[in-house]
Design a protein around this motif. Structure first.
Motif, PDB file in Angstrom:
ATOM      1  N   MET A   1      25.017  44.639  16.610  1.00 46.58           N
ATOM      2  CA  MET A   1      24.128  45.484  15.836  1.00 46.58           C
ATOM      3  C   MET A   1      23.395  46.493  16.712  1.00 46.58           C
ATOM      4  N   THR A   2      22.991  46.076  17.907  1.00 45.79           N
ATOM      5  CA  THR A   2      22.246  47.006  18.754  1.00 45.79           C
ATOM      6  C   THR A   2      23.115  48.177  19.169  1.00 45.79           C
ATOM      7  N   ASN A   3      24.421  47.956  19.333  1.00 44.83           N
ATOM      8  CA  ASN A   3      25.310  49.073  19.660  1.00 44.83           C
ATOM      9  C   ASN A   3      25.334  50.083  18.528  1.00 44.83           C
ATOM     10  N   ARG A   4      25.364  49.590  17.305  1.00 46.13           N
ATOM     11  CA  ARG A   4      25.384  50.490  16.151  1.00 46.13           C
ATOM     12  C   ARG A   4      24.058  51.256  16.047  1.00 46.13           C
ATOM     13  N   LEU A   5      22.953  50.581  16.348  1.00 46.28           N
ATOM     14  CA  LEU A   5      21.642  51.218  16.318  1.00 46.28           C
ATOM     15  C   LEU A   5      21.526  52.273  17.415  1.00 46.28           C
ATOM     16  N   GLU A   6      22.023  51.955  18.601  1.00 50.99           N
ATOM     17  CA  GLU A   6      21.993  52.923  19.702  1.00 50.99           C
ATOM     18  C   GLU A   6      22.876  54.127  19.397  1.00 50.99           C
ATOM     19  N   ALA A   7      24.039  53.900  18.800  1.00 52.61           N
ATOM     20  CA  ALA A   7      24.928  55.009  18.436  1.00 52.61           C
ATOM     21  C   ALA A   7      24.262  55.914  17.401  1.00 52.61           C
ATOM     22  N   LEU A   8      23.592  55.322  16.419  1.00 52.63           N
ATOM     23  CA  LEU A   8      22.876  56.101  15.408  1.00 52.63           C
ATOM     24  C   LEU A   8      21.737  56.889  16.045  1.00 52.63           C
ATOM     25  N   GLU A   9      21.032  56.258  16.978  1.00 56.19           N
ATOM     26  CA  GLU A   9      19.929  56.921  17.664  1.00 56.19           C
ATOM     27  C   GLU A   9      20.430  58.108  18.497  1.00 56.19           C
ATOM     28  N   ASP A  10      21.534  57.918  19.209  1.00 58.34           N
ATOM     29  CA  ASP A  10      22.106  59.012  20.012  1.00 58.34           C
ATOM     30  C   ASP A  10      22.554  60.162  19.121  1.00 58.34           C
ATOM     31  N   TRP A  11      23.169  59.830  17.983  1.00 59.19           N
ATOM     32  CA  TRP A  11      23.660  60.857  17.073  1.00 59.19           C
ATOM     33  C   TRP A  11      22.502  61.649  16.472  1.00 59.19           C
ATOM     34  N   LEU A  15      19.543  66.134  16.412  1.00 61.22           N
ATOM     35  CA  LEU A  15      19.153  66.700  15.120  1.00 61.22           C
ATOM     36  C   LEU A  15      17.645  66.599  14.903  1.00 61.22           C
ATOM     37  N   LEU A  16      17.073  65.464  15.281  1.00 61.31           N
ATOM     38  CA  LEU A  16      15.634  65.275  15.095  1.00 61.31           C
ATOM     39  C   LEU A  16      14.819  66.160  16.021  1.00 61.31           C
ATOM     40  N   GLY A  17      15.374  66.483  17.173  1.00 69.24           N
ATOM     41  CA  GLY A  17      14.677  67.355  18.119  1.00 69.24           C
ATOM     42  C   GLY A  17      14.458  68.751  17.565  1.00 69.24           C
ATOM     43  N   GLN A  18      15.277  69.156  16.620  1.00 71.70           N
ATOM     44  CA  GLN A  18      15.166  70.492  16.034  1.00 71.70           C
ATOM     45  C   GLN A  18      14.133  70.565  14.912  1.00 71.70           C
ATOM     46  N   LEU A  19      13.679  69.427  14.436  1.00 70.93           N
ATOM     47  CA  LEU A  19      12.714  69.418  13.332  1.00 70.93           C
ATOM     48  C   LEU A  19      11.300  69.629  13.846  1.00 70.93           C
ATOM     49  N   THR A 135      21.046  45.430   8.338  1.00 66.37           N
ATOM     50  CA  THR A 135      22.360  45.171   7.768  1.00 66.37           C
ATOM     51  C   THR A 135      23.183  46.436   7.914  1.00 66.37           C
ATOM     52  N   GLU A 136      24.461  46.346   7.625  1.00 67.55           N
ATOM     53  CA  GLU A 136      25.325  47.534   7.694  1.00 67.55           C
ATOM     54  C   GLU A 136      24.846  48.593   6.702  1.00 67.55           C
ATOM     55  N   SER A 137      24.399  48.160   5.546  1.00 71.93           N
ATOM     56  CA  SER A 137      23.925  49.119   4.544  1.00 71.93           C
ATOM     57  C   SER A 137      22.640  49.809   4.993  1.00 71.93           C
ATOM     58  N   ASP A 138      21.824  49.139   5.835  1.00 73.32           N
ATOM     59  CA  ASP A 138      20.615  49.778   6.355  1.00 73.32           C
ATOM     60  C   ASP A 138      20.966  50.951   7.272  1.00 73.32           C
ATOM     61  N   PHE A 139      21.997  50.782   8.095  1.00 76.30           N
ATOM     62  CA  PHE A 139      22.425  51.876   8.963  1.00 76.30           C
ATOM     63  C   PHE A 139      22.919  53.054   8.125  1.00 76.30           C
ATOM     64  N   ASP A 140      23.690  52.749   7.080  1.00 79.19           N
ATOM     65  CA  ASP A 140      24.174  53.807   6.192  1.00 79.19           C
ATOM     66  C   ASP A 140      23.012  54.491   5.478  1.00 79.19           C
ATOM     67  N   LEU A 141      22.014  53.703   5.074  1.00 77.81           N
ATOM     68  CA  LEU A 141      20.829  54.240   4.404  1.00 77.81           C
ATOM     69  C   LEU A 141      20.083  55.212   5.312  1.00 77.81           C
ATOM     70  N   ASP A 144      22.170  58.412   5.717  1.00 79.18           N
ATOM     71  CA  ASP A 144      22.174  59.217   4.496  1.00 79.18           C
ATOM     72  C   ASP A 144      20.835  59.913   4.271  1.00 79.18           C
ATOM     73  N   LEU A 145      19.727  59.203   4.512  1.00 80.54           N
ATOM     74  CA  LEU A 145      18.409  59.817   4.354  1.00 80.54           C
ATOM     75  C   LEU A 145      18.196  60.942   5.360  1.00 80.54           C
ATOM     76  N   LEU A 146      18.672  60.748   6.571  1.00 86.36           N
ATOM     77  CA  LEU A 146      18.549  61.781   7.592  1.00 86.36           C
ATOM     78  C   LEU A 146      19.348  63.017   7.207  1.00 86.36           C
ATOM     79  N   LEU A 147      20.587  62.808   6.771  1.00 89.04           N
ATOM     80  CA  LEU A 147      21.418  63.948   6.364  1.00 89.04           C
ATOM     81  C   LEU A 147      20.841  64.650   5.140  1.00 89.04           C
ATOM     82  N   LYS A 148      20.339  63.887   4.188  1.00 92.47           N
ATOM     83  CA  LYS A 148      19.736  64.472   2.987  1.00 92.47           C
ATOM     84  C   LYS A 148      18.523  65.323   3.357  1.00 92.47           C
ATOM     85  N   HIS A 149      17.696  64.807   4.272  1.00 91.65           N
ATOM     86  CA  HIS A 149      16.505  65.542   4.699  1.00 91.65           C
ATOM     87  C   HIS A 149      16.891  66.830   5.440  1.00 91.65           C
TER      88      HIS A 149
END
Length: 158
Positions: A1-11, A15-19, A135-141, A144-149
């Motif tokens: 799970m931490t790998n998935r969280l780190e990958a999401l954070e890197d991705w 994008l967040l730096g531009q906000l 959970t896996e759905s939390d990462f997707d959530l 999705d919220l980041l992309l929507k924003h």
């Protein structure tokens, strides 16, 4: 799970730096609230983040107890309420968790530690019940919220 969280954070970092800070704060609050809702639903379903059920409660000797005994109560009913499950979000971090005395109770169950159920009682080993977790759905959530924003803020800019 931490790998998935780190990958999401890197991705998301670029994008967040531009906000702008105000937009980042708003995004953090909305993601935090959605994560809290997700955790609440999982606690209602009595499930660990991996989808397995919580370990059942241990049977207690209730011979000396008089009056009505409620045996079918679900665990952590009050812990999942917004007054105990707090969300904090700013431009740099999002935190969903417990504070104070409730945090100690949640930590004992989260990691399967030993604790005294009441003053003067002997130590009891508690089964591990992961109250908070991704959970896996939390990462997707989150994604999705980041992309929507980001898409809604780009539409406003143009």
């Amino acid at each position: 799970m931490t790998n998935r969280l780190e990958a999401l954070e890197d991705w998301a970092a670029g994008l967040l730096g531009q906000l702008e800070p105000a937009s980042r704060n708003k995004l953090a609050r909305s993601i935090g609230q959605e994560l809290r809702r997700s955790q609440q639903q999982r606690i209602i379903a009595q499930q660990n983040p991996d989808g397995s059920k919580y370990a059942p409660r241990k049977q207690r000797n209730l011979r000396g107890k008089q009056g009505r005994v409620k045996r079918k109560l679900k665990m952590f009913q009050k812990l999942r309420t917004a007054s105990f499950l707090k969300v904090q979000g700013d431009g740099n971090a999002i935190r969903v968790g417990f504070t104070g005395r409730v945090a100690r109770i949640a930590r004992v169950h989260q990691y399967g530690l030993q604790d005294r159920p009441e003053r003067g009682a002997p130590n009891v080993s508690y089964d591990r019940r992961e109250i908070l977790g991704f959970t896996e759905s939390d990462f997707d959530l989150i994604r999705d919220l980041l992309l929507k924003h980001l898409t809604s803020s780009n539409e406003r800019d143009t």
